[in-house]
Structure formats: structure tokens, C-alpha cells
Design a protein around this motif. Structure first.
Motif, mmCIF file in Angstrom:
data_model
loop_
_atom_site.group_PDB
_atom_site.id
_atom_site.type_symbol
_atom_site.label_atom_id
_atom_site.label_comp_id
_atom_site.label_asym_id
_atom_site.label_seq_id
_atom_site.Cartn_x
_atom_site.Cartn_y
_atom_site.Cartn_z
ATOM 1 N N ARG C 11 0.833 -1.189 0.000
ATOM 2 C CA ARG C 11 0.000 0.000 0.000
ATOM 3 C C ARG C 11 0.872 1.245 0.000
ATOM 4 N N PHE C 12 0.506 2.247 -0.787
ATOM 5 C CA PHE C 12 1.127 3.572 -0.646
ATOM 6 C C PHE C 12 0.020 4.512 -0.195
ATOM 7 N N GLY C 13 -0.047 4.814 1.076
ATOM 8 C CA GLY C 13 -1.151 5.631 1.564
ATOM 9 C C GLY C 13 -2.455 4.932 1.223
ATOM 10 N N GLY C 14 -3.295 5.580 0.452
ATOM 11 C CA GLY C 14 -4.576 5.000 0.105
ATOM 12 C C GLY C 14 -4.503 4.068 -1.101
ATOM 13 N N LEU C 15 -3.363 4.077 -1.784
ATOM 14 C CA LEU C 15 -3.255 3.345 -3.046
ATOM 15 C C LEU C 15 -2.768 1.920 -2.812
ATOM 16 N N LEU C 16 -3.538 0.944 -3.297
ATOM 17 C CA LEU C 16 -3.102 -0.451 -3.236
ATOM 18 C C LEU C 16 -2.310 -0.743 -4.501
ATOM 19 N N ALA C 17 -1.007 -0.602 -4.428
ATOM 20 C CA ALA C 17 -0.194 -0.758 -5.639
ATOM 21 C C ALA C 17 -0.069 -2.220 -6.030
ATOM 22 N N VAL C 18 0.002 -3.094 -5.017
ATOM 23 C CA VAL C 18 0.046 -4.540 -5.266
ATOM 24 C C VAL C 18 -0.906 -5.172 -4.272
ATOM 25 N N GLY C 35 1.285 -5.971 -17.980
ATOM 26 C CA GLY C 35 0.201 -5.176 -17.409
ATOM 27 C C GLY C 35 0.355 -3.732 -17.828
ATOM 28 N N PRO C 36 -0.768 -2.999 -17.837
ATOM 29 C CA PRO C 36 -0.719 -1.588 -18.272
ATOM 30 C C PRO C 36 0.136 -0.731 -17.331
ATOM 31 N N ASN C 37 0.390 0.489 -17.726
ATOM 32 C CA ASN C 37 1.148 1.427 -16.884
ATOM 33 C C ASN C 37 0.515 1.542 -15.503
ATOM 34 N N GLY C 38 1.367 1.529 -14.503
ATOM 35 C CA GLY C 38 0.864 1.716 -13.145
ATOM 36 C C GLY C 38 0.202 0.486 -12.570
ATOM 37 N N ALA C 39 0.360 -0.669 -13.241
ATOM 38 C CA ALA C 39 -0.302 -1.890 -12.770
ATOM 39 C C ALA C 39 0.347 -2.424 -11.492
ATOM 40 N N GLY C 40 1.570 -2.013 -11.240
ATOM 41 C CA GLY C 40 2.243 -2.486 -10.032
ATOM 42 C C GLY C 40 3.387 -3.450 -10.316
ATOM 43 N N LYS C 41 3.801 -3.533 -11.572
ATOM 44 C CA LYS C 41 4.848 -4.491 -11.954
ATOM 45 C C LYS C 41 6.180 -4.150 -11.290
ATOM 46 N N THR C 42 6.605 -2.901 -11.473
ATOM 47 C CA THR C 42 7.882 -2.500 -10.874
ATOM 48 C C THR C 42 7.825 -2.628 -9.357
ATOM 49 N N THR C 43 6.668 -2.315 -8.790
ATOM 50 C CA THR C 43 6.536 -2.425 -7.339
ATOM 51 C C THR C 43 6.761 -3.866 -6.885
ATOM 52 N N VAL C 44 6.263 -4.841 -7.663
ATOM 53 C CA VAL C 44 6.507 -6.247 -7.321
ATOM 54 C C VAL C 44 8.012 -6.514 -7.275
ATOM 55 N N PHE C 83 16.926 -2.178 -13.576
ATOM 56 C CA PHE C 83 15.945 -1.128 -13.304
ATOM 57 C C PHE C 83 15.327 -0.627 -14.603
ATOM 58 N N GLN C 84 14.105 -0.144 -14.471
ATOM 59 C CA GLN C 84 13.349 0.298 -15.645
ATOM 60 C C GLN C 84 14.073 1.426 -16.379
ATOM 61 N N THR C 85 14.523 2.428 -15.599
ATOM 62 C CA THR C 85 15.390 3.432 -16.199
ATOM 63 C C THR C 85 16.808 2.933 -15.948
ATOM 64 N N ASP C 175 13.532 -5.492 -15.562
ATOM 65 C CA ASP C 175 12.412 -4.553 -15.624
ATOM 66 C C ASP C 175 12.431 -3.812 -16.959
ATOM 67 N N GLU C 176 11.571 -4.223 -17.859
ATOM 68 C CA GLU C 176 11.460 -3.630 -19.201
ATOM 69 C C GLU C 176 12.819 -3.440 -19.863
ATOM 70 N N PRO C 177 13.465 -4.550 -20.178
ATOM 71 C CA PRO C 177 14.831 -4.442 -20.732
ATOM 72 C C PRO C 177 14.884 -3.799 -22.107
ATOM 73 N N GLU C 207 7.629 -6.876 -19.347
ATOM 74 C CA GLU C 207 7.743 -6.416 -20.721
ATOM 75 C C GLU C 207 6.416 -5.836 -21.194
ATOM 76 N N HIS C 208 6.533 -4.746 -21.917
ATOM 77 C CA HIS C 208 5.336 -4.118 -22.456
ATOM 78 C C HIS C 208 4.964 -4.661 -23.827
ATOM 79 N N LYS C 209 6.002 -5.024 -24.595
ATOM 80 C CA LYS C 209 5.739 -5.381 -25.990
ATOM 81 C C LYS C 209 5.270 -6.826 -26.084
HETATM 82 N N1 LIG Z 1 7.487 4.698 -3.866
HETATM 83 C C1 LIG Z 1 6.200 4.939 -4.221
HETATM 84 N N2 LIG Z 1 5.455 5.789 -3.479
HETATM 85 C C2 LIG Z 1 4.176 6.033 -3.808
HETATM 86 N N3 LIG Z 1 3.549 5.471 -4.854
HETATM 87 C C3 LIG Z 1 4.239 4.625 -5.633
HETATM 88 C C4 LIG Z 1 5.598 4.313 -5.355
HETATM 89 N N4 LIG Z 1 6.041 3.433 -6.282
HETATM 90 C C5 LIG Z 1 5.001 3.208 -7.103
HETATM 91 N N5 LIG Z 1 3.903 3.910 -6.720
HETATM 92 C C6 LIG Z 1 2.585 3.858 -7.353
HETATM 93 O O1 LIG Z 1 2.212 2.516 -7.435
HETATM 94 C C7 LIG Z 1 1.543 2.246 -8.663
HETATM 95 C C8 LIG Z 1 2.250 1.128 -9.390
HETATM 96 O O2 LIG Z 1 3.502 1.616 -9.884
HETATM 97 P P1 LIG Z 1 4.536 0.699 -10.645
HETATM 98 O O3 LIG Z 1 5.723 1.519 -10.873
HETATM 99 O O4 LIG Z 1 4.708 -0.568 -9.907
HETATM 100 O O5 LIG Z 1 3.809 0.430 -12.028
HETATM 101 P P2 LIG Z 1 4.325 -0.349 -13.291
HETATM 102 O O6 LIG Z 1 3.385 -1.466 -13.497
HETATM 103 O O7 LIG Z 1 5.748 -0.674 -13.171
HETATM 104 O O8 LIG Z 1 4.090 0.725 -14.426
HETATM 105 P P3 LIG Z 1 4.972 1.089 -15.703
HETATM 106 O O9 LIG Z 1 4.529 0.202 -16.799
HETATM 107 O O10 LIG Z 1 4.595 2.503 -15.986
HETATM 108 O O11 LIG Z 1 6.393 0.927 -15.326
HETATM 109 C C9 LIG Z 1 1.558 3.557 -9.438
HETATM 110 O O12 LIG Z 1 0.296 4.164 -9.250
HETATM 111 C C10 LIG Z 1 2.633 4.361 -8.771
HETATM 112 O O13 LIG Z 1 2.343 5.727 -8.848
#
Ligand SMILES: Nc1ncnc2c1ncn2[C@@H]1O[C@H](COP(=O)(O)OP(=O)(O)OP(=O)(O)O)[C@@H](O)[C@H]1O
Ligand SMILES: [Mg+2]
Lengths: 287, 335, 254
Positions: C11-18, C35-44, C83-85, C175-177, C207-209
Motif C-alpha cells: 500500500r502507498f497511503g490510500g493506493l493499493l499498488a500490489v 500489465g498496463p502502466n501503473g499496474a504495479g509491476k515495478t513495485t513487485v 531497473f526500468q530506467t 524490468d522492461e529491458p 515487458e510491455h511489448k
Molecule cells: N514509492 C512509491 N510511493 C508512492 N507510490 C508509488 C511508489 N512506487 C510506485 N507507486 C505507485 O504505485 C503504482 C504502481 O507503480 P509501478 O511503478 O509498480 O507500475 P508499473 O506497473 O511498473 O508501471 P509502468 O509500466 O509505468 O512501469 C503507481 O500508481 C505508482 O504511482
């Protein structure tokens, strides 16, 4: 009891200075994210300019203070432009080292012009007052009053003017602010001007009470940083409350425990608090 | 590495070494030699600062504090009758131990926070040095510190340190030792990990480098050498005062380091010696000394953050590329 | 089964990222996370690699729980990531990036470094050998002594994968090589990932593609708004309605 009240009163006066100086620093450090370690030296230079105008040019205290504030505002703009703007995209520590260069320059400048010894500004309001059993001078009361006025004015500036709103916008989101067409350069200049001018006013107010000396800025600058870090980066209320608390703690610690070690308490406290919370008490992180 | 190759590659250093050994003959003036000796003491401190600030990227402003601990340590121990040769390592170890406990909390912070937290420690040391009268002698400090004890040598007899030349060689020896240690550290995986932490802490963590421990190690080693420099300083100056903990002393080192070139081995030494020489030879500048320093520091940060050595290297690279083309590239992963 | 993730939540505050995500990675396979942008992949990935700590849930590496460990500890246990970047030590030479990444597999201490003991020399030989081996594997042998800044975008991505490999991992998380690369360069990276698999390295790749994933991964899991909405072989995924709606119907259809 009387001693206690007297110490608290002294603490409030000290704290007034800390609060004003810290507010100026929190604008620059917390909002522009520039670790202006030379802020205490702006304060020192402000005191010297007032001293110079009053003693050499024989200007009255109040006009001298205003002139000193204006000059410091200009200096603030200049320093931001020359020293800090080129550091914007570099690691944070580079700006910090530039600030060290700046403070060395300012301190040496004052040394060269006015010598290493301390000077005294003739006190414009030396009459003593007896206020609820606390004996003090009018000037000391003025310091406290001026701090309150200054803080209210700063608050109005940030909350009620377009420029103030712009500064807040940049603080919250620099990229976003640039996208909507806010001129970040101008915001930086104005913030530096305001920050340096308030330091000059605070310094000029207390200068008739204490001596002015080239080293008066270094310690004060550090304390301002402590207050800003503890009070929360960029938080104006935090800086104010923190400033008064530090002033009172210092006056009481100096009065009851040990005058020699009073600064050790403040600095030790900072290290301890950072140990527990590395980003400061109410901290958000700046690199 | 064969001997012939060694000389072919290292001859500039040998020339420098010969020059360094000839310094007392070249500068017979006691005053000049004293100035050079003290610059070398500061060069040791600056080399230490270079490890934490230059290589590891953490602006430690507690360095003068550790210099002071070394200085007061040697002062007190030798006055109590301990040999300099025992007091010096003990004082440096004390500085290192204190820095370990200072590093534990302060290294949890980053960037300017770390600079300010360490500066706070430095100021505490100077306040304590000025106020704890029974231990430190207060603002007058400690006087009458003995010179380093003479070293007995078979056949030659004793080598004492009363002459300025002997003192110079003593300091030169320590400077070379410091350079040697730094060289070994920096040209190793350990050194790479310092730079890795400075460069990208997150990636460093991802490849298994414990950034906190790495910074702490760098900080402790840096402080150890600050302590060594302080100890030698006390013994040669024969007195210490709270000035050894002053912020200005440390700001000077920062200037030496940044103008010389942080994150290089030559930078701190070149910076310290060159700037000391400059300020000594431009005596009329004395008053404007810090004025010029301050301006130079800002200018360096704006125009060449890599310092003098960086400038020379950038120029040298062009020469080397040309040279390589002539000689043919020798692939050496030994680096 | 090398890696097992169980009901991972962040969780990030109110946001359930994963949100309660479970999956596993078999030894030697390529598992893709899409998964689409912001799906939570990088967070995993951040959770697995210790950069973030889970709000709840557990991660097992070869059956041993690792959630809550710090990144450097997890790297030592055998999980490497990119890392993604693209992240590199751009102040070091190419080869030094790899040598320093191999430090975690060395045992020498400070005194060994100062006295250049036999152990130090042995470690150094080992690290250099590993570095050269990895450089050859990712095709950057002749760039060994160059500064990172002289590498092209694609070469930097290769090097980043190399840095991960230099840690001698049991599993690498990519992460998105191919992010930000053009077609030809993308193919190069894809070939490299296949080479990884051929060499027996276990890979988990974001991977996005879609097109790339289809002929690369054995299994795919799909995230959307922090939830795992599907799991299966590429064919199953491309026929899954939920996925098509959430993802293939969107801008990423390939
Ligand atoms: N450190 C953080 N603090 C607060 N919110 C975060 C943090 N890291 C990620 N988020 C939020 O968690 C959600 C998932 O982000 P994440 O980077 O995991 O997405 P993603 O699937 O990798 O997307 P993308 O395809 O754009 O890379 C997003 O809404 C992002 O804004
Ligand atoms: Mg992502």
C-alpha cells in the motif's frame, strides 16, 4: 522564579531571532531545495551594514535597517544567480560546497573591511522597562515585536500575494510549475531576496543588544539549519515554533546547567534526532 | 610486472620522490621548510577527507573534530610519559573509534543532512576542547608537548627530531604511508565499492553492496588519518589549542581538496601543497586569503568540479590518446 | 521452484499498488509479468529485491522467506535485478561495473586489501574472470575499458543485464529491458534473453511489448491495478477475455 521568568524572556528574545532567520532559510532550503549554508552570513552582513550606515553615514536606525535589508535582498539575488543557479542539476553536495565558498568570502570580506574585532551599534532605545517583574530594555521588547510583525508579513506574502502562491507552487512541484509557465528563475530570485532581507532585519534588530562580529553568522547559520530540519523542511510554522523552542531551551540550559555547553545541547539533540529519524522530525527528504 | 616495465611506467613518480627527498637541501630556510612540513601534515588530513568526501561522496564536516582528537590524544598521552610512537597510533585509533560511533547515527542521513550533522559533531568537539578546562586546558590548550622520541638505529646511533629536516622527513614518511594505503584501497574492489556507493546507492544495494557499512568504513578510515595528522601536528607544534578543531581549518581542507581534485589520489596533495605555496608566496594577499579562497571554491564548483587534477587529466587524455595510437593499444584488464 | 511469492501486498497511503499477488518461478524458465502502466509491476520487483517492504505477504527464495531483508542481503541470497530506467555506475569503466558487482561473492577483508594477500589476489582473479566472462556473454568484450558514457543505449541495457549476471544470481529480474529501444536493438536484447535461458539462467521479465513476450516466455502473469488478473501460457493469455479488455484492447496491442 524570577530568574526563571527572566531566562524565559531572554529565550523568547533569542528565539525571535532564530525563528525569523529559520523562516528565511526554510524558504530557500525547504522550498527551493538549496542548502544555503551561507544564510547565517547574510545575517552577519546585514548587521554590519546597519552598523556601517548608523555609525559612518550617521543615518537613523530605522532607515539604516531598511537600507540594509534592501542591500541584502540584492545580494541574495546576486548569490542565487552566480553561486547556486549553476548547481541546480548537480548533486546536492556541490551546492553545499559552493555555499561554503560563499560564506568564506562573506566572512573574509567583513574581516577585511571592518576588522576581526567586534563592534557595537549605539542602542536607539536603551531605556529599561519593568514588565511584570522582568526588567528589560525597550530594544529587547522591540526585537520580539519586530519578529512577530515580520512573521505575519511573511505569512501574508506567501498566502495572499501572487508571488507567494507561485513560490508555494514551485515548492510542491517544480516540473509541474514549469509546465504551467511559472518562471522558476524568478521565483528563485525573489525567494532569495526575501530570505536574505529578513535575515538582515533580524540581525539589525538584535545588533544594538549584542556585538556585531565577523563570526556571529556561522553559529547562527548552523542553528537555523537545525531548526529547519527539526521543524520540517519548508514548513514555515515549523521554523517559527522550532526557533522559539531552541531559544528558550538554550536560555534555560545556559542559565541553569552550563553557559559553556549550551550549544552542545542543541547540536547533540540534532544528531540524536537525526539518528532516530534521518529526515528530520517532520521530514520529507531532500537529497 | 617485470622490473624494466616498472621503471618505464613509474619514472615520473621516482622523479617526484627524489625531489621530495631533496626538499631540505633545496629549501635551506627553516621557515620555508616548516611551512612545507605543515602542508604535508595537512595533506595527510586532506587525503583522509578525500576518501569520504571525494571517493564515497559524503560531505563529512567532522574532519577537524577527528584531527583535534588525534592532536589532544597525542598531547595528553605524551605529556603523561607515553612514547610518541605508541601515542600516535592510539590517538588515531581513538579518533577512528569515536568516528565509528558518530557515523552510526549520522550516516543514516544523506546529502546536506549528513554535512550538517557532522558539522554539529565538529562544533561539539571544539566547544568541549575550549571548555573542559581540567582535561584540555581550555582556550589556552596544552603546551610543552614533547617532540617525537628519537628512533634508535643500529650502527648509526639515534635519529632525533630536533632539526627541521628530520621533522620534514618524518612527515614525508607518514605522507607516503598514507598515499600508499590510499593507493591500495582505491585501486581495489573496495575502492570501486566506495565510488559505486557515491555513484548510485540504489544500484549498489542491488548488487549486494551494503552502502551503510561501506560509508561507515570509509568514514572511519578517513577519521583515522585525520587523527594521525592531528597527532603529528601536536607533536611538531609542541602545543594544541581548540583552534585545531575549528571550522575554518576544515574549510581550508575542503578548499584544498576541491581545488586539487576530489576523488583522485594526487588531487588532495597537489591542492594542499599548491594552495599553501600560493598563499605563502603571495604574502600581500594574507588579508585577502579567505576572500580569494571563497571565490575560488565557488568558481571551481561552477567551472571545474573535478579540480586541478581533473583539468590536467582532461588535457592529458588527449595526449595519451595520441600516444596510444602511435604505440598501439595494449589491452590490459589489469588496469 | 526457485521463487515463490505469496499474497504479496503493498500500500502507498490510500493506493493499493500490489494486492494479494501470488505466483512462482520455476528453475530455468522465463516468466513474464505484463500489465498496463501503473499496474504495479515495478513495485513487485521492488518488493522482491528488498527496495520496498511488503505491507503483507511473503516471498520465498528456494523455500526460505526473504521479505523484510535489505536489498544487499537479498542480492547476496541470489536475486539480481535491473531497473526500468537503466541504472549503471556511470562514473566507472565498463569492466569495473562488473567487478564491483561481483564483490558480494568475494571474501577478502580490509587487511587483505591493504596487504594484497593471496586471498585478495585470488578474489581479484576470480572477479576479473567473471567480469570478462559476462562481458563476452553480453557481447561487450571490446568495450571493457571504456567509460560507460561512451556506450549506446542498447549497449547500456546489455551492460545492466551484465551487472546483474556478475552477481552470480539464482534468478534475474529484468524490468522492461527493451524500454526506449528501436526495433533492431530490441531484437538484440531479446536474443540475449534467450541466450540467458539457454545458459540455464532463471529469468523473470517485465515487458510491455506483447509480441516479444509471446515467443519468449513459458508462462505469463498479468497485473492490472495491483491485482493478478490472469496467469498461463502465452496462448492462454492471448485468448483470455479479461486480459484482452484490460490490456490487449488498449494502446499496447502489438
Ligand atoms: N514509492 C512509491 N510511493 C508512492 N507510490 C508509488 C511508489 N512506487 C510506485 N507507486 C505507485 O504505485 C503504482 C504502481 O507503480 P509501478 O511503478 O509498480 O507500475 P508499473 O506497473 O511498473 O508501471 P509502468 O509500466 O509505468 O512501469 C503507481 O500508481 C505508482 O504511482
Ligand atoms: Mg514499471
Amino acid at each position: 522564579m524570577e530568574v526563571f521568568v527572566q531566562q524565559v524572556f531572554n529565550g523568547i528574545m533569542l528565539g525571535s531571532t532564530y525563528a525569523v532567520v529559520a523562516v528565511g532559510l526554510t524558504l530557500v532550503f525547504g522550498i527551493l531545495h538549496i542548502p544555503n549554508f551561507a544564510h547565517g552570513h547574510f545575517y552577519m552582513l546585514g548587521a554590519y551594514l546597519t552598523f556601517f550606515l548608523v555609525t559612518s553615514w550617521k543615518i537613523d536606525f530605522w532607515p539604516a535597517l531598511v537600507l540594509s535589508a534592501v542591500l541584502l535582498a540584492l545580494l541574495g539575488v546576486l548569490v542565487e544567480r552566480i553561486v547556486f543557479r549553476p548547481m541546480r542539476d548537480q548533486p546536492h553536495v556541490n551546492a553545499f560546497i559552493s555555499a561554503i565558498g560563499t560564506l568564506m568570502f562573506l566572512e573574509a570580506f567583513v574581516m577585511v573591511v571592518w576588522g576581526p574585532q567586534g563592534h557595537r551599534i549605539p542602542n536607539p532605545y536603551p531605556e529599561t522597562v519593568n514588565l511584570l517583574g522582568v526588567v528589560t530594555t525597550q530594544q529587547r521588547l522591540l526585537v520580539i515585536a519586530a519578529a512577530v510583525v515580520l512573521i505575519v508579513l511573511l505569512h501574508l506574502f506567501i498566502k495572499k500575494t501572487v508571488m507567494g502562491a507561485t513560490i508555494e507552487a514551485v515548492a510542491q512541484n517544480r516540473e509541474g510549475a514549469m509546465l504551467v509557465g511559472i518562471n522558476v528563475d524568478r521565483v528563485s530570485s525573489v525567494t532569495f531576496a526575501v530570505s536574505a532581507a529578513t535575515a538582515a532585519i533580524a540581525a539589525s534588530m538584535v545588533a544594538p543588544i549584542f556585538m556585531v562580529s565577523p563570526t556571529m553568522g556561522a553559529l547562527l547559520g548552523m542553528k537555523a539549519f537545525i531548526v529547519v530540519i527539526l521543524g520540517g523542511l519548508g514548513s514555515v510554522p515549523g521554523a517559527i515554533v522550532g526557533g522559539y523552542i531552541l531559544g528558550i531551551v538554550e536560555a534555560l540550559g545556559g542559565g541553569y546547567i552550563s553557559a559553556d555547553y549550551k550549544d552542545v545541547f542543541a547540536f547533540g539533540a540534532l544528531i540524536l534526532i537525526l539518528a532516530i529519524k534521518p529526515t528530520g522530525l517532520f521530514g520529507k527528504e531532500v537529497g | 610486472m617485470r622490473r624494466g616495465q616498472f621503471f618505464r611506467e613509474k619514472w615520473p613518480y621516482l622523479i617526484l620522490l627524489v625531489f621530495a627527498l631533496a626538499v631540505p637541501a633545496l629549501f635551506p630556510s627553516r621557515y620555508v621548510l616548516q611551512v612545507i612540513t605543515m602542508s604535508c601534515v595537512f595533506a595527510i588530513a586532506t587525503l583522509g577527507l578525500n576518501l569520504i568526501l571525494g571517493y564515497t561522496g559524503q560531505v563529512s564536516l567532522a574532519h577537524a573534530g577527528f584531527f583535534a582528537i588525534g592532536a589532544y590524544g597525542v598531547a595528553m598521552m605524551t605529556k603523561a610519559g607515553l612514547s610518541f610512537w605508541l601515542a600516535l597510533p592510539l590517538s588515531a585509533l581513538l579518533a577512528a573509534a569515536v568516528s565509528f560511533f558518530v557515523g552510526l547515527p549520522t550516516l543514516r542521513t544523506r546529502g546536506s543532512y549528513f554535512a550538517i550533522a557532522t558539522l554539529c559533531f565538529g562544533v561539539i568537539v571544539s566547544i568541549v576542547a575550549g571548555s573542559w578546562f581540567s582535561l584540555t586546558g581550555g582556550h589556552t590548550g596544552i603546551v610543552g608537548i614533547p617532540l617525537p622520541n628519537a628512533i634508535p638505529f643500529p650502527l648509526v646511533g639515534e635519529i632525533g627530531f630536533h632539526s627541521k629536516a628530520a621533522q620534514y622527513y618524518l612527515v614525508l614518511g607518514f605522507l607516503l604511508l598514507t598515499l600508499f594505503v590510499m593507493h591500495r584501497l582505491v585501486n581495489s574492489v573496495q575502492g570501486l565499492s566506495f565510488v559505486a556507493v557515491r555513484n548510485n546507492e540504489v544500484l549498489a544495494g542491488a548488487v549486494g553492496i551494503n552502502a551503510f557499512a561501506t560509508k561507515l568504513l570509509s568514514f572511519v578510515i578517513a577519521s583515522f588519518f585525520a587523527g594521525i595528522a592531528g597527532g603529528i601536528y601536536a607533536s611538531l607544534m609542541r602545543s594544541v589549542s581548540p583552534d585545531v578543531a575549528s571550522i575554518n581549518l576544515m574549510f581550508n581542507w575542503v578548499v584544498y581538496l576541491l581545488l586539487g581534485g576530489a576523488g583522485t589520489l594526487a588531487g588532495p596533495v597537489v591542492g594542499t601543497l599548491a594552495i599553501s605555496a600560493l598563499t605563502e608566496s603571495l604574502q600581500f594577499l594574507a588579508e585577502y586569503n579567505l576572500l580569494v579562497f571563497g571565490a575560488l571554491l565557488v568558481a571551481a564548483m561552477v567551472y571545474c568540479p573535478r579540480g586541478l587534477v581533473g583539468l590536467v587529466e582532461a588535457g592529458g587524455k588527449k595526449v595519451r590518446v595520441y600516444y596510444r595510437r602511435q604505440v598501439g593499444v595494449r589491452s590490459d584488464l589489469e588496469g | 521452484m526457485i521463487l515463490r511469492v505469496e499474497r504479496l501486498t503493498r500500500r502507498f497511503g490510500g493506493l493499493l499498488a500490489v494486492n494479494e499477488v501470488s505466483f512462482h518461478v520455476e528453475k530455468g524458465e522465463i516468466l513474464a509479468i505484463i500489465g498496463p502502466n501503473g499496474a504495479g509491476k515495478t513495485t513487485v520487483f521492488n518488493l522482491i529485491s528488498g527496495l520496498l517492504h511488503p505491507t503483507s505477504g511473503q516471498i520465498y527464495l528456494e523455500g526460505v522467506p526473504i521479505a523484510g531483508l535489505r536489498p544487499h542481503q537479498i542480492a547476496r541470497k541470489g536475486i539480481a535485478r535491473t531497473f526500468q530506467t537503466t541504472a549503471l555506475f556511470n562514473q566507472l569503466r565498463v569492466i569495473d561495473n562488473l567487478v564491483v558487482a561481483h564483490k558480494l561473492r568475494t571474501t577478502h577483508g580490509l587487511l587483505d586489501t591493504l596487504f594484497r594477500t593471496r586471498r585478495w589476489r585470488a578474489d581479484r582473479e576470480k572477479s576479473l574472470a567473471r567480469a570478462v566472462e559476462v562481458l563476452e556473454f553480453v557481447g561487450l568484450r571490446e568495450k571493457a575499458l571504456h567509460p560507460v558514457s561512451t556506450l549506446s543505449q542498447e549497449e547500456q541495457k546489455r551492460l545492466a543485464i551484465g551487472v546483474a549476471l556478475a552477481t552470480e544470481p539464482k534468478i534475474v529480474l529484468l524490468d522492461e529491458p527493451t524500454a526506449g529501444l528501436i526495433q533492431d536493438e530490441t531484437d538484440g536484447i531479446m536474443t540475449l534473453i534467450k541466450k540467458l535461458k539457454a545458459a540455464g539462467v532463471t529469468v523473470c521479465v517485465i515487458e510491455h511489448k506483447m509480441r516479444l513476450i509471446m515467443d519468449l516466455a513459458e508462462r505469463i502473469i498479468v497485473l492490472n491495478y495491483g491485482n493478478k488478473i490472469a496467469e498461463g501460457t502465452p496462448e492462454e493469455i492471448s485468448r483470455n477475455d479479461a486480459v484482452v479488455q484490460a490490456y490487449l484492447g488498449g494502446e499496447y496491442a502489438a
